[in-house]
Design a protein around this motif. Structure first.
Motif, PDB file in Angstrom:
ATOM      1  N   GLN A 174      44.088 -25.848 -67.047  1.00 36.01           N
ATOM      2  CA  GLN A 174      45.433 -26.044 -66.858  1.00 36.01           C
ATOM      3  C   GLN A 174      45.579 -27.631 -67.274  1.00 36.01           C
ATOM      4  OE1 GLN A 174      48.092 -24.202 -64.970  1.00 36.01           O
ATOM      5  NE2 GLN A 174      49.483 -25.777 -66.388  1.00 36.01           N
ATOM      6  N   SER A 175      47.267 -27.588 -68.380  1.00 28.63           N
ATOM      7  CA  SER A 175      47.142 -28.819 -68.877  1.00 28.63           C
ATOM      8  C   SER A 175      48.385 -29.546 -67.982  1.00 28.63           C
ATOM      9  CB  SER A 175      48.125 -28.398 -70.723  1.00 28.63           C
ATOM     10  OG  SER A 175      48.394 -29.823 -71.469  1.00 28.63           O
ATOM     11  N   LEU A 176      47.658 -30.986 -68.390  1.00 30.36           N
ATOM     12  CA  LEU A 176      48.805 -31.380 -66.970  1.00 30.36           C
ATOM     13  C   LEU A 176      49.434 -32.805 -68.388  1.00 30.36           C
ATOM     14  CD1 LEU A 176      46.280 -33.144 -64.480  1.00 30.36           C
ATOM     15  CD2 LEU A 176      47.961 -30.774 -64.192  1.00 30.36           C
ATOM     16  N   GLY A 177      48.846 -32.626 -69.659  1.00 26.36           N
ATOM     17  CA  GLY A 177      49.791 -33.986 -70.217  1.00 26.36           C
ATOM     18  C   GLY A 177      49.145 -33.381 -71.962  1.00 26.36           C
ATOM     19  N   THR A 178      49.705 -34.150 -73.119  1.00 26.27           N
ATOM     20  CA  THR A 178      49.567 -34.190 -73.550  1.00 26.27           C
ATOM     21  C   THR A 178      47.771 -34.704 -74.406  1.00 26.27           C
ATOM     22  OG1 THR A 178      49.016 -36.768 -74.441  1.00 26.27           O
ATOM     23  CG2 THR A 178      51.385 -35.363 -74.488  1.00 26.27           C
ATOM     24  N   LYS A 179      47.285 -35.342 -73.098  1.00 30.93           N
ATOM     25  CA  LYS A 179      45.101 -35.479 -73.605  1.00 30.93           C
ATOM     26  C   LYS A 179      44.905 -35.165 -71.944  1.00 30.93           C
ATOM     27  CE  LYS A 179      45.531 -38.218 -77.237  1.00 30.93           C
ATOM     28  NZ  LYS A 179      45.465 -39.561 -77.509  1.00 30.93           N
ATOM     29  N   GLU A 180      45.720 -35.030 -70.743  1.00 28.24           N
ATOM     30  CA  GLU A 180      45.179 -34.858 -69.208  1.00 28.24           C
ATOM     31  C   GLU A 180      44.870 -32.788 -68.993  1.00 28.24           C
ATOM     32  OE1 GLU A 180      48.160 -36.217 -69.445  1.00 28.24           O
ATOM     33  OE2 GLU A 180      46.979 -38.248 -70.222  1.00 28.24           O
ATOM     34  N   LYS A 181      43.992 -32.408 -69.176  1.00 31.79           N
ATOM     35  CA  LYS A 181      43.720 -31.613 -68.250  1.00 31.79           C
ATOM     36  C   LYS A 181      42.983 -30.802 -66.954  1.00 31.79           C
ATOM     37  CE  LYS A 181      42.658 -29.955 -72.276  1.00 31.79           C
ATOM     38  NZ  LYS A 181      42.328 -29.433 -73.565  1.00 31.79           N
ATOM     39  N   LEU A 182      43.017 -29.808 -65.935  1.00 35.27           N
ATOM     40  CA  LEU A 182      42.003 -29.756 -64.963  1.00 35.27           C
ATOM     41  C   LEU A 182      41.800 -28.487 -65.774  1.00 35.27           C
ATOM     42  CD1 LEU A 182      44.691 -29.678 -61.930  1.00 35.27           C
ATOM     43  CD2 LEU A 182      42.442 -31.235 -62.342  1.00 35.27           C
ATOM     44  N   MET A 183      40.563 -28.576 -65.158  1.00 28.58           N
ATOM     45  CA  MET A 183      39.599 -27.336 -65.247  1.00 28.58           C
ATOM     46  C   MET A 183      38.279 -26.828 -64.659  1.00 28.58           C
ATOM     47  SD  MET A 183      37.842 -29.052 -69.135  1.00 28.58           S
ATOM     48  CE  MET A 183      37.396 -26.832 -70.079  1.00 28.58           C
ATOM     49  N   LEU A 184      38.774 -25.781 -64.533  1.00 30.64           N
ATOM     50  CA  LEU A 184      37.865 -24.794 -63.509  1.00 30.64           C
ATOM     51  C   LEU A 184      36.789 -24.141 -64.114  1.00 30.64           C
ATOM     52  CD1 LEU A 184      37.275 -24.067 -60.757  1.00 30.64           C
ATOM     53  CD2 LEU A 184      38.621 -21.784 -61.138  1.00 30.64           C
ATOM     54  N   VAL A 185      35.615 -24.564 -63.668  1.00 36.70           N
ATOM     55  CA  VAL A 185      34.304 -24.802 -64.904  1.00 36.70           C
ATOM     56  C   VAL A 185      33.385 -24.018 -64.179  1.00 36.70           C
ATOM     57  CG1 VAL A 185      32.329 -25.682 -65.942  1.00 36.70           C
ATOM     58  CG2 VAL A 185      34.825 -26.798 -66.039  1.00 36.70           C
ATOM     59  N   GLU A 186      33.017 -23.109 -64.460  1.00 37.11           N
ATOM     60  CA  GLU A 186      31.403 -21.873 -63.686  1.00 37.11           C
ATOM     61  C   GLU A 186      29.922 -22.899 -63.786  1.00 37.11           C
ATOM     62  OE1 GLU A 186      29.900 -17.735 -61.771  1.00 37.11           O
ATOM     63  OE2 GLU A 186      31.892 -18.010 -62.952  1.00 37.11           O
ATOM     64  N   VAL A 187      29.674 -22.700 -63.440  1.00 37.23           N
ATOM     65  CA  VAL A 187      28.018 -23.699 -63.267  1.00 37.23           C
ATOM     66  C   VAL A 187      26.918 -23.121 -62.443  1.00 37.23           C
ATOM     67  CG1 VAL A 187      26.187 -25.352 -64.218  1.00 37.23           C
ATOM     68  CG2 VAL A 187      29.206 -25.833 -64.590  1.00 37.23           C
ATOM     69  N   GLU A 188      26.249 -22.122 -63.053  1.00 32.95           N
ATOM     70  CA  GLU A 188      25.284 -21.179 -61.715  1.00 32.95           C
ATOM     71  C   GLU A 188      25.636 -21.230 -60.318  1.00 32.95           C
ATOM     72  OE1 GLU A 188      22.493 -24.527 -61.257  1.00 32.95           O
ATOM     73  OE2 GLU A 188      21.292 -24.042 -63.312  1.00 32.95           O
ATOM     74  N   GLY A 189      26.824 -19.966 -60.495  1.00 39.17           N
ATOM     75  CA  GLY A 189      27.369 -19.661 -59.503  1.00 39.17           C
ATOM     76  C   GLY A 189      27.965 -20.355 -58.793  1.00 39.17           C
ATOM     77  N   GLU A 190      28.163 -21.890 -59.120  1.00 36.01           N
ATOM     78  CA  GLU A 190      29.716 -22.522 -58.494  1.00 36.01           C
ATOM     79  C   GLU A 190      31.092 -22.935 -59.194  1.00 36.01           C
ATOM     80  OE1 GLU A 190      29.131 -27.011 -56.453  1.00 36.01           O
ATOM     81  OE2 GLU A 190      26.958 -26.133 -57.375  1.00 36.01           O
ATOM     82  N   ARG A 191      31.925 -22.729 -58.730  1.00 32.94           N
ATOM     83  CA  ARG A 191      32.959 -23.777 -59.717  1.00 32.94           C
ATOM     84  C   ARG A 191      33.089 -24.580 -59.123  1.00 32.94           C
ATOM     85  NH1 ARG A 191      36.712 -18.784 -59.831  1.00 32.94           N
ATOM     86  NH2 ARG A 191      35.605 -17.036 -60.662  1.00 32.94           N
ATOM     87  N   LEU A 192      33.541 -25.706 -60.111  1.00 31.10           N
ATOM     88  CA  LEU A 192      33.178 -27.053 -59.727  1.00 31.10           C
ATOM     89  C   LEU A 192      34.980 -27.476 -61.204  1.00 31.10           C
ATOM     90  CD1 LEU A 192      30.173 -28.149 -62.291  1.00 31.10           C
ATOM     91  CD2 LEU A 192      30.633 -28.306 -59.794  1.00 31.10           C
ATOM     92  N   LEU A 193      35.804 -27.849 -60.132  1.00 32.04           N
ATOM     93  CA  LEU A 193      37.359 -28.381 -60.738  1.00 32.04           C
ATOM     94  C   LEU A 193      37.515 -29.957 -60.931  1.00 32.04           C
ATOM     95  CD1 LEU A 193      40.446 -27.376 -61.063  1.00 32.04           C
ATOM     96  CD2 LEU A 193      40.667 -28.566 -58.403  1.00 32.04           C
ATOM     97  N   ILE A 194      37.694 -30.054 -62.544  1.00 31.26           N
ATOM     98  CA  ILE A 194      37.778 -30.855 -62.948  1.00 31.26           C
ATOM     99  C   ILE A 194      38.646 -31.856 -63.874  1.00 31.26           C
ATOM    100  CG2 ILE A 194      35.063 -30.830 -62.854  1.00 31.26           C
ATOM    101  CD1 ILE A 194      35.003 -30.549 -65.986  1.00 31.26           C
ATOM    102  N   GLY A 195      38.449 -32.925 -63.705  1.00 32.38           N
ATOM    103  CA  GLY A 195      39.876 -33.741 -63.969  1.00 32.38           C
ATOM    104  C   GLY A 195      39.214 -33.998 -65.612  1.00 32.38           C
ATOM    105  N   VAL A 196      39.900 -34.267 -66.751  1.00 29.04           N
ATOM    106  CA  VAL A 196      39.522 -34.091 -67.840  1.00 29.04           C
ATOM    107  C   VAL A 196      40.570 -35.195 -68.638  1.00 29.04           C
ATOM    108  CG1 VAL A 196      38.570 -33.902 -70.530  1.00 29.04           C
ATOM    109  CG2 VAL A 196      38.585 -32.388 -68.480  1.00 29.04           C
ATOM    110  N   THR A 197      40.113 -36.556 -69.323  1.00 29.80           N
ATOM    111  CA  THR A 197      41.461 -37.124 -69.940  1.00 29.80           C
ATOM    112  C   THR A 197      41.004 -37.215 -71.411  1.00 29.80           C
ATOM    113  OG1 THR A 197      40.713 -39.370 -69.209  1.00 29.80           O
ATOM    114  CG2 THR A 197      41.992 -38.223 -67.660  1.00 29.80           C
ATOM    115  N   ALA A 198      41.484 -37.560 -71.893  1.00 23.49           N
ATOM    116  CA  ALA A 198      40.702 -38.702 -73.316  1.00 23.49           C
ATOM    117  C   ALA A 198      40.187 -39.808 -73.026  1.00 23.49           C
ATOM    118  CB  ALA A 198      42.217 -38.962 -74.369  1.00 23.49           C
ATOM    119  N   HIS A 199      39.787 -39.990 -71.582  1.00 20.58           N
ATOM    120  CA  HIS A 199      38.840 -40.966 -71.946  1.00 20.58           C
ATOM    121  C   HIS A 199      37.957 -41.093 -71.115  1.00 20.58           C
ATOM    122  CE1 HIS A 199      40.547 -43.910 -75.106  1.00 20.58           C
ATOM    123  NE2 HIS A 199      41.758 -43.911 -73.968  1.00 20.58           N
ATOM    124  N   SER A 200      38.022 -40.320 -70.436  1.00 26.63           N
ATOM    125  CA  SER A 200      36.578 -39.232 -69.080  1.00 26.63           C
ATOM    126  C   SER A 200      36.905 -38.216 -68.584  1.00 26.63           C
ATOM    127  CB  SER A 200      37.286 -40.929 -67.647  1.00 26.63           C
ATOM    128  OG  SER A 200      38.428 -40.317 -67.413  1.00 26.63           O
TER     129      SER A 200
END
Length: 140
Positions: A77-103
């Motif tokens: 889900q895009s929140l801005g030009t360089k910010e987004k929320l990502m739902l990622v599945e790793v080894e059977g677990e879903r992680l909600l992560i916030g991604v920006t240009a720097h972190s």
């Protein structure tokens, strides 16, 4: 004798002119063949580009099949030009992560395949609103 001399002169002139006439014809043919070479080359290049793109896409698809990753991006889900929320599945677990240009920040973990992303976000909203109510009641 005059007639035969004229005939020989004409033949000599014709023999001298034939290479020039042939050269002019060859030049016309070479110009025409050059144009056709350019046209055929252009058609080849125009056809070659989509063929290369198709091959690249096919090889990438094959690499994805061979290199099955344990990390899957479920939703973005895009929140801005360089910010987004990502739902990622790793080894059977879903992680909600916030991604920006720097972190990249871990926001929350969810059990896999339990609920849809929208229902999970509604649950988070309810929990945060309940926390806000509890904080407001405790302050009074």
């Amino acid at each position: 004798m005059n007639f035969s001399f004229n005939r020989y002169v004409f033949m000599a002139m014709l023999c001298m002119a034939v290479p020039y006439l042939q050269a002019a014809g060859v030049q016309d043919v070479s110009v025409t063949s050059s144009i056709w070479k350019v046209v055929v080359s252009l058609i080849f290049v125009i056809a070659f580009i989509p063929a290369c793109l198709w091959l690249m896409k096919r090889f990438q698809f094959a690499q994805m099949k061979l290199g099955q990753s344990d990390i899957k991006i479920v939703n973005v889900q895009s929140l801005g030009t360089k910010e987004k929320l990502m739902l990622v599945e790793v080894e059977g677990e879903r992680l909600l992560i916030g991604v920006t240009a720097h972190s990249i920040s871990h926001l929350r973990s969810f059990p896999s395949k339990g609920k849809s992303f929208a229902s999970m976000m509604d649950e988070v909203d309810r929990e945060s609103s309940n926390d806000n109510k509890n904080n407001n009641e405790g302050a009074q």
